[in-house]
Design an enzyme around this catalytic site. Structure first.
Site, mmCIF file in Angstrom:
data_model
loop_
_atom_site.group_PDB
_atom_site.id
_atom_site.type_symbol
_atom_site.label_atom_id
_atom_site.label_comp_id
_atom_site.label_asym_id
_atom_site.label_seq_id
_atom_site.Cartn_x
_atom_site.Cartn_y
_atom_site.Cartn_z
ATOM 1 N N GLY A 1 9.029 -6.757 -5.928
ATOM 2 C CA GLY A 1 8.031 -7.176 -4.930
ATOM 3 C C GLY A 1 6.682 -7.485 -5.562
ATOM 4 O O GLY A 1 6.327 -6.893 -6.577
ATOM 5 N N ASP B 1 10.365 0.504 -11.370
ATOM 6 C CA ASP B 1 11.257 1.386 -12.128
ATOM 7 C C ASP B 1 12.520 0.664 -12.577
ATOM 8 O O ASP B 1 12.917 0.739 -13.739
ATOM 9 C CB ASP B 1 11.587 2.642 -11.306
ATOM 10 C CG ASP B 1 12.050 2.327 -9.896
ATOM 11 O OD1 ASP B 1 11.792 1.218 -9.418
ATOM 12 O OD2 ASP B 1 12.688 3.190 -9.264
ATOM 13 N N ASP C 1 4.103 0.653 -4.543
ATOM 14 C CA ASP C 1 4.580 1.966 -4.089
ATOM 15 C C ASP C 1 3.958 3.124 -4.867
ATOM 16 O O ASP C 1 4.006 4.275 -4.418
ATOM 17 C CB ASP C 1 6.105 2.059 -4.209
ATOM 18 C CG ASP C 1 6.803 1.153 -3.214
ATOM 19 O OD1 ASP C 1 6.106 0.429 -2.494
ATOM 20 O OD2 ASP C 1 8.044 1.167 -3.170
ATOM 21 N N LYS D 1 -6.421 4.299 25.215
ATOM 22 C CA LYS D 1 -5.176 4.257 25.991
ATOM 23 C C LYS D 1 -3.929 4.139 25.134
ATOM 24 O O LYS D 1 -2.821 4.224 25.646
ATOM 25 C CB LYS D 1 -5.231 3.133 27.023
ATOM 26 C CG LYS D 1 -5.338 1.751 26.437
ATOM 27 C CD LYS D 1 -5.320 0.711 27.550
ATOM 28 C CE LYS D 1 -5.285 -0.675 26.927
ATOM 29 N NZ LYS D 1 -5.975 -1.662 27.641
ATOM 30 N N TYR D 2 -4.076 3.923 23.825
ATOM 31 C CA TYR D 2 -2.885 3.729 22.999
ATOM 32 C C TYR D 2 -2.753 4.766 21.890
ATOM 33 O O TYR D 2 -3.751 5.205 21.320
ATOM 34 C CB TYR D 2 -2.919 2.366 22.298
ATOM 35 C CG TYR D 2 -2.751 1.192 23.213
ATOM 36 C CD1 TYR D 2 -1.647 1.115 24.065
ATOM 37 C CD2 TYR D 2 -3.686 0.163 23.210
ATOM 38 C CE1 TYR D 2 -1.493 0.022 24.903
ATOM 39 C CE2 TYR D 2 -3.529 -0.931 24.041
ATOM 40 C CZ TYR D 2 -2.436 -0.997 24.892
ATOM 41 O OH TYR D 2 -2.286 -2.067 25.713
ATOM 42 N N MET E 1 4.239 0.600 3.986
ATOM 43 C CA MET E 1 5.255 0.449 2.946
ATOM 44 C C MET E 1 5.257 1.585 1.940
ATOM 45 O O MET E 1 4.288 2.337 1.837
ATOM 46 C CB MET E 1 5.059 -0.864 2.202
ATOM 47 C CG MET E 1 6.080 -1.899 2.570
ATOM 48 S SD MET E 1 5.979 -3.284 1.439
ATOM 49 C CE MET E 1 6.960 -4.467 2.363
ATOM 50 N N GLY E 2 6.301 1.557 1.175
ATOM 51 C CA GLY E 2 6.588 2.573 0.177
ATOM 52 C C GLY E 2 8.051 2.870 0.375
ATOM 53 O O GLY E 2 8.394 3.629 1.275
ATOM 54 N N TYR F 1 3.896 -6.283 3.737
ATOM 55 C CA TYR F 1 3.820 -7.577 3.058
ATOM 56 C C TYR F 1 2.386 -8.093 3.005
ATOM 57 O O TYR F 1 1.982 -8.741 2.049
ATOM 58 C CB TYR F 1 4.742 -8.581 3.754
ATOM 59 C CG TYR F 1 6.180 -8.102 3.746
ATOM 60 C CD1 TYR F 1 6.941 -8.195 2.586
ATOM 61 C CD2 TYR F 1 6.752 -7.489 4.863
ATOM 62 C CE1 TYR F 1 8.244 -7.717 2.548
ATOM 63 C CE2 TYR F 1 8.050 -7.004 4.827
ATOM 64 C CZ TYR F 1 8.789 -7.115 3.672
ATOM 65 O OH TYR F 1 10.071 -6.616 3.631
ATOM 66 N N ARG G 1 0.528 -6.276 0.267
ATOM 67 C CA ARG G 1 1.131 -6.649 -0.999
ATOM 68 C C ARG G 1 0.602 -8.007 -1.460
ATOM 69 O O ARG G 1 0.550 -8.299 -2.639
ATOM 70 C CB ARG G 1 2.639 -6.739 -0.749
ATOM 71 C CG ARG G 1 3.493 -6.263 -1.830
ATOM 72 C CD ARG G 1 4.914 -6.114 -1.370
ATOM 73 N NE ARG G 1 5.576 -7.375 -1.078
ATOM 74 C CZ ARG G 1 6.897 -7.509 -0.963
ATOM 75 N NH1 ARG G 1 7.673 -6.470 -1.116
ATOM 76 N NH2 ARG G 1 7.441 -8.663 -0.681
HETATM 77 P P1 FBP Z 1 8.777 -3.072 -5.815
HETATM 78 O O1 FBP Z 1 9.209 -1.663 -6.021
HETATM 79 O O2 FBP Z 1 9.704 -4.071 -6.347
HETATM 80 O O3 FBP Z 1 7.380 -3.289 -6.340
HETATM 81 O O4 FBP Z 1 8.685 -3.375 -4.255
HETATM 82 C C1 FBP Z 1 8.133 -2.463 -3.403
HETATM 83 C C2 FBP Z 1 8.186 -2.906 -1.972
HETATM 84 O O5 FBP Z 1 7.014 -3.582 -1.598
HETATM 85 C C3 FBP Z 1 8.447 -1.698 -1.077
HETATM 86 O O6 FBP Z 1 7.251 -1.075 -0.693
HETATM 87 C C4 FBP Z 1 9.239 -2.277 0.048
HETATM 88 O O7 FBP Z 1 10.125 -1.332 0.590
HETATM 89 C C5 FBP Z 1 10.027 -3.358 -0.606
HETATM 90 O O8 FBP Z 1 9.273 -3.776 -1.702
HETATM 91 C C6 FBP Z 1 10.295 -4.510 0.307
HETATM 92 O O9 FBP Z 1 11.211 -5.355 -0.316
HETATM 93 P P2 FBP Z 1 11.461 -6.859 0.075
HETATM 94 O O10 FBP Z 1 10.334 -7.658 -0.498
HETATM 95 O O11 FBP Z 1 12.746 -7.196 -0.600
HETATM 96 O O12 FBP Z 1 11.518 -6.940 1.564
#
Ligand code: FBP
Length: 699
Positions: A105, A199, A227, A270-271, A278-279, A566, A569
């Site tokens: 990602g 990783d 992450d 109200k919400y 992500m992570g 996203y 990111r």
């Molecule tokens: P990387 O470990 O490859 O850096 O990606 C992390 C991540 O952004 C996660 O936080 C998320 O779960 C995943 O990618 C989403 O993957 P995709 O882009 O395939 O939807």
């Protein structure tokens, strides 16, 4: 009509309109022009590597077998070398061909890794060429490559995304892919290949380094992932790499959005805003968001995994048995913990708030983790024994469920088949359809479960809603009413508050916020209580002011679901990530120019002031361990999850109650603001890092 068209034509020619509608705005220009500061060693004419033998690693025997050529690598410190008039060693300045690829990602800062590497390589030898593989590892396998020029680098300096050469998730995990990759590297005459990834990608880097060792093609990894789960320590717990690049930016981007919701939520009251962040597995991002925003509730997966239900253990002990389900949190129990917080805030007059849920939380919920492992094994077994693939053969949920039913039958006929039994099948069939689909979703190319494809928040909130409804019927979930408001409302209607108060509220004598009695759960029961107290006659209508107060005490649990991933990111990097990733690029070149392979570029002391940052090379092979992937054990780089003994986590835990703010008065939100990039108020590093390093100093 044509008059309007002419006017628009004229307007488009206006210099101010041209300027305002151009893709090139001042933020972009400012970013492109920014020169990140460089670590002192990179100011020297050249650099050398010096082995740092203070660090030890516990090496898995399988690694010695599989990565024998690079297993002896050690930590390398990068040192500045050379006086201005000194001849720089030829090996350092020789003309090179270097390839670079993004893998996995996107993470903010990737373009600066390229920029740092490009600048250092060209400084050492302007004839050196840098090649970018397109669309991730597929670009290596298929030899899809472009030469990265100075103009391209300048266009993307300090900008987010991996737009320049794109990325992909393919793993070079078969002999065929390995051979094709080697062929590409040889065809291009590469001296070195740089893999910027997480990783799994750094695992790939180690295997490529081993494979291309005799061909003298150097492989260098770079720790990338929002992450934050690539953190390297040696066997004695000394930190070598505290954080991957991209983490800070993503956390700050999510925090800004979450903080805006704290402001919005506490304005229209109200919400409950439910923010999934992500992570994939680890909750580092959620932890940083908690520290950045002080949202009312933040779940930390690693903490839930440690949960032990003491009552159940005691009950089992008295019965002379062991209750294994008492270890680890169940989804149902978690929903109750959340409900407890929601109810407490409501009683304090706050039927609103913000919850942060880490995307990978299900990984830490025992019962769900068991399903994930079992389904991983079933899908992997199917794919390994068929020419086709599980998801193509069973495209619809019903087909997949039927296949699982067959597995349950198989377990009844063949006692040695234990992976999916009738009980598993029944439990799985109790889950809502969208959740079943989520758990059966296609695994990524590394065999990982894709948490981002599961509506975790929806599952959890479904349970929370059900339990809140129950608590409402039990008369427990109520909104506290301010005494002043109650008295004013009744007086304005000509009623005596003292007369009604003791009947309506359970804490009328001393409560600052008045709580309607548990027995009053509807207009009907309200009437009955008033009649019972002799304030109202059976045929009389409940006074409007009393009804108004009652209605105000009835909570509606309205949620808004948000997903932050996203967007963060793709954010432009913070100043921290700009500087960090640019220096990583410079580190990569130092490692290459000094002949290293199978090393990961890193910067030590990230948590300290910039002048203490130390570029280093970390040997990748010793960091490997065995992990279950696609149904078999594989050698991979170990992921770092949140350490619940860390200072950062313990601080969040200690302040949890304050941030929940389940008492009258203001909330305790923090405003991290947007990523500003320049300016004095721009934060200089992740809070998690600072807290953890302060605690280390303290010990
Ligand atoms: P990387 O470990 O490859 O850096 O990606 C992390 C991540 O952004 C996660 O936080 C998320 O779960 C995943 O990618 C989403 O993957 P995709 O882009 O395939 O939807």
């Amino acid at each position: 009509m044509s008059g309007v068209a002419t006017r628009i034509e004229e307007l488009l020619k206006h210099p101010e309109v041209k300027r305002m509608t151009s893709n090139i705005n001042s933020e972009l220009l400012e970013r492109r022009a920014y020169n990140p500061p460089i670590c002192r060693v990179f100011e020297s004419p050249y650099t050398r590597l010096k082995e740092d033998d203070r660090y030890r690693f516990t090496i898995h025997p399988e690694t010695i077998k599989r990565l024998g050529r690079i297993i002896k690598n050690t930590v390398q410190k990068i040192q500045g070398a050379g006086a201005p008039e000194e001849q720089i060693p030829q090996e350092y300045t020789k003309r090179r061909n270097i390839g670079i690829v993004f893998s996995g990602g996107p993470a903010p800062g990737g373009h600066n890794v390229i920029a740092g590497l490009y600048d250092a390589a060209k400084k050492a030898n302007p004839e050196t060429k840098l090649f970018g593989f397109i669309l991730g590892p597929d670009g290596i396998i298929e030899n899809e490559v472009i030469e990265i020029t100075g103009d391209m680098v300048d266009q993307y300096r300090n900008l987010g995304g991996f737009t320049m050469i794109k990325t992909g998730r393919t793993k070079i995990d078969t002999e065929k892919k390995m051979d094709l990759s080697k062929k590409t590297c040889k065809e291009l005459g590469l001296d070195a290949l740089v893999i910027v990834g997480g990783d799994d990608s750094n695992t790939n880097a180690a295997f490529l380094a081993e494979e291309m060792y005799d061909d003298k093609i150097q492989i260098i990894g770079v720790p990338k992932t929002i992450d934050g789960d690539i953190q390297v320590r040696d066997a004695d717990g000394r930190v070598l790499c505290a954080m991957s690049f991209g983490f800070h930016t993503a956390a700050r981007a999510f925090a800004k959005e979450v903080s805006n919701l704290c402001t919005d939520g506490s304005s229209d009251v109200k919400y409950w805003h439910i923010c999934k962040v992500m992570g994939r597995v680890a909750s580092h991002l959620a932890l940083e968001v908690a520290l950045q925003t002080h949202a009312n509730i933040t779940l930390i997966g690693e903490d839930l995994a440690e949960y032990v239900d003491k009552e159940r253990i005691e009950k089992a002990r008295l019965e002379g048995t062991t209750d294994y389900t008492a270890y680890g949190m169940t989804l149902r129990h978690l929903s109750r913990v959340i409900c407890d917080c929601i109810v407490r805030r409501a009683l304090a007059g706050k039927n609103y708030g913000v919850i942060v849920i880490p995307e990978g939380v299900l990984e830490f919920i025992n019962e769900i983790q068991v399903f994930i492992i079992k389904l991983n094994a079933i899908i992997a077994e199917y794919n390994n024994t068929h020419d086709t693939d599980f998801h193509s053969d069973f495209p619809y949920l019903e087909d997949k469920l039927e296949y699982l039913r067959r597995q349950a039958r198989r377990s009844r006929e063949d006692p040695s088949f234990t992976i999916w039994n009738t009980r598993d099948d029944e439990l799985f069939n109790d889950l809502p359809e969208f959740f079943q689909e989520g758990l059966l979703t296609e695994r990524d190319s590394h065999g990982n479960f894709q948490f981002s494809k599961v509506e975790t928040d929806k599952v959890l909130m479904g349970l929370v809603k059900d339990y809140l409804n129950y608590l409402k019927e039990e008369g427990v979930y109520k909104i506290g009413i301010s005494r002043g408001y109650y008295e004013k409302t009744l007086r304005q209607a000509g009623l005596d508050p003292e007369h009604y108060g003791p009947v309506l509220f359970k804490n009328y004598t001393d409560g600052q916020l008045l709580i309607v009695r548990p027995s009053i759960i509807s207009v009907k029961t309200l009437g009955q209580e008033l009649v019972k107290a002799g304030i109202l006659k059976k045929e009389e209508e409940i006074p409007e002011a009393v009804l108004k107060i009652y209605n105000k005490s009835v909570p509606k649990f309205s949620t808004q679901l948000h997903f932050y991933g996203y967007d963060g990111r793709g954010s432009d990097p913070t100043r921290f990530d700009c500087i960090y990733s640019y220096n990583l690029g410079l580190t990569v070149f130092s490692l290459i120019a000094n002949g290293a392979t199978g090393q990961m570029a890193a910067i030590k002391n990230l948590e300290q002031e910039f002048d203490k940052w130390e570029p280093i090379g970390i040997p990748i092979a010793p960091l490997m361990h065995l992990e279950e992937r696609k149904g078999r054990l594989e050698l991979v780089l170990e992921k770092s999850i949140v350490d619940i003994n860390s200072a950062a986590y313990q601080v969040v835990r200690a302040l949890r109650e304050r941030w929940l703010a389940a008492e009258p008065g203001p909330d305790n939100y923090r405003r991290p603001g947007p990523i500003r990039f320049t300016g004095r108020s721009e934060e200089d590093r992740p809070i998690t890092l600072v807290l953890n390093s302060l605690a280390r100093e303290h010990n």
